[in-house]
Design a protein around this motif. Structure first.
Motif, PDB file in Angstrom:
ATOM      1  N   ASN A  11       0.794  -1.308  -0.045  1.00 29.11           N
ATOM      2  CA  ASN A  11      -0.212   0.510  -0.258  1.00 29.11           C
ATOM      3  C   ASN A  11       0.872   1.204  -0.005  1.00 29.11           C
ATOM      4  N   ASP A 203     -10.782  -0.342  -2.089  1.00 23.89           N
ATOM      5  CA  ASP A 203     -11.168  -0.743  -0.602  1.00 23.89           C
ATOM      6  C   ASP A 203     -10.514  -1.031   0.711  1.00 23.89           C
ATOM      7  N   LYS A 204      -9.924  -1.282  -0.300  1.00 17.83           N
ATOM      8  CA  LYS A 204      -8.234  -2.184   0.521  1.00 17.83           C
ATOM      9  C   LYS A 204      -7.385  -0.887   1.153  1.00 17.83           C
ATOM     10  N   THR A 206      -9.110   2.179   1.108  1.00 23.03           N
ATOM     11  CA  THR A 206      -9.447   2.828   2.242  1.00 23.03           C
ATOM     12  C   THR A 206      -9.065   1.924   3.835  1.00 23.03           C
ATOM     13  N   GLU A 207      -9.277   0.717   3.422  1.00 24.96           N
ATOM     14  CA  GLU A 207      -9.284  -0.248   4.793  1.00 24.96           C
ATOM     15  C   GLU A 207      -8.161   0.570   5.638  1.00 24.96           C
ATOM     16  N   LYS A 210      -8.821   4.166   6.945  1.00 22.20           N
ATOM     17  CA  LYS A 210      -9.657   4.046   8.596  1.00 22.20           C
ATOM     18  C   LYS A 210      -8.933   4.275   9.550  1.00 22.20           C
ATOM     19  N   ALA A 211      -8.794   2.412   9.291  1.00 26.32           N
ATOM     20  CA  ALA A 211      -7.950   2.115  10.833  1.00 26.32           C
ATOM     21  C   ALA A 211      -6.575   3.575  10.808  1.00 26.32           C
ATOM     22  N   ASN A 214      -8.928   6.417  12.921  1.00 30.30           N
ATOM     23  CA  ASN A 214      -9.309   5.197  14.363  1.00 30.30           C
ATOM     24  C   ASN A 214      -8.847   5.572  14.790  1.00 30.30           C
TER      25      ASN A 214
END
Length: 220
Positions: A11, A203-204, A206-207, A210-211, A214
């Motif tokens: 990534n 989508d990956k 994005t995850e 998001k992590a 958080n």
């Protein structure tokens, strides 16, 4: 056949730069996906100064830093040129890569990571810096002209990763209204047949973001 290995992270836009250069040249390579929270002894051995990805290993010899690696790839293997042939144009390509890495990416990252007045200052700075790229890409298909080149590859964070992060955070920094030329380049870049097949799934990414968001909120 030459032994080529790439120590990277799936990534990482910087690793992705090198992968794009290798694929553009048609070079076969082994990708070693690093856990950057638990870096391998080999990564630390081959890049003891920065301890970062990407690192290209060619016949046992390591090369670090994405822009340096890309130039090495361009000079070592046959295939489409990544850097311009003209000396002046080569110099200008290097200038814009340095501008992107040292100016734009820093301000854009701070626009996403800072808070309060520091965030607003970073957004304003990033907006001003992006205007230079907006003017540079005006009237061009790619920064490299008709074909993807060094500056396009080096702008991949702006072209792909930042759009995902901006959407998640509700930022309105890089928009079609403010930067029509740059956004037209982004659309052409990420939908290019060569580029879109190799970008990490949205989508990956994005995850991952998001992590990250958080974790930030937990420490706020």
């Amino acid at each position: 056949m030459a032994e080529v290995k790439l120590f990277g992270r799936w990534n990482s836009p910087f690793s992705q730069r090198v992968e794009m250069a290798l694929k553009l040249k048609g070079v076969e390579y082994e990708f070693i996906d690093e856990d950057l929270r638990n870096k391998s002894p080999l990564l630390l051995k081959y890049n003891p100064i920065h301890k970062k990805v990407p690192v290209l290993l060619h016949n046992g010899k390591p090369i670090a830093e994405s822009s340096v690696i890309i130039e090495y790839i361009d000079e070592t293997w046959e295939g489409p040129s990544i850097l311009p042939k003209d000396p002046y144009e080569r110099a200008m390509a290097r200038f814009w890569v340095k501008f992107i890495d040292e100016k734009c990416l820093t301000a854009m990252s701070e626009a996403c990571s800072k808070t309060g007045e520091e965030k607003e200052k970073a957004i304003e700075e990033a907006a001003q810096l992006l205007k230079f790229l907006e003017e540079e890409i005006k009237g061009k298909k790619f920064f490299g002209g008709e074909n993807i080149g060094l500056v396009d590859i080096s702008s991949n964070f702006i072209g792909y990763w930042f759009g995902i992060l901006q959407e998640l955070m509700g930022l309105e920094l890089l928009t079609k209204e403010k930067y029509p030329n740059l956004c037209e380049w982004i659309d052409g870049f990420i939908n290019h047949s060569f580029v879109k097949d190799y970008l990490p799934p949205k989508d990956k990414i994005t995850e991952v973001y998001k992590a990250w968001l958080n974790r930030r909120s937990n420490f706020a």
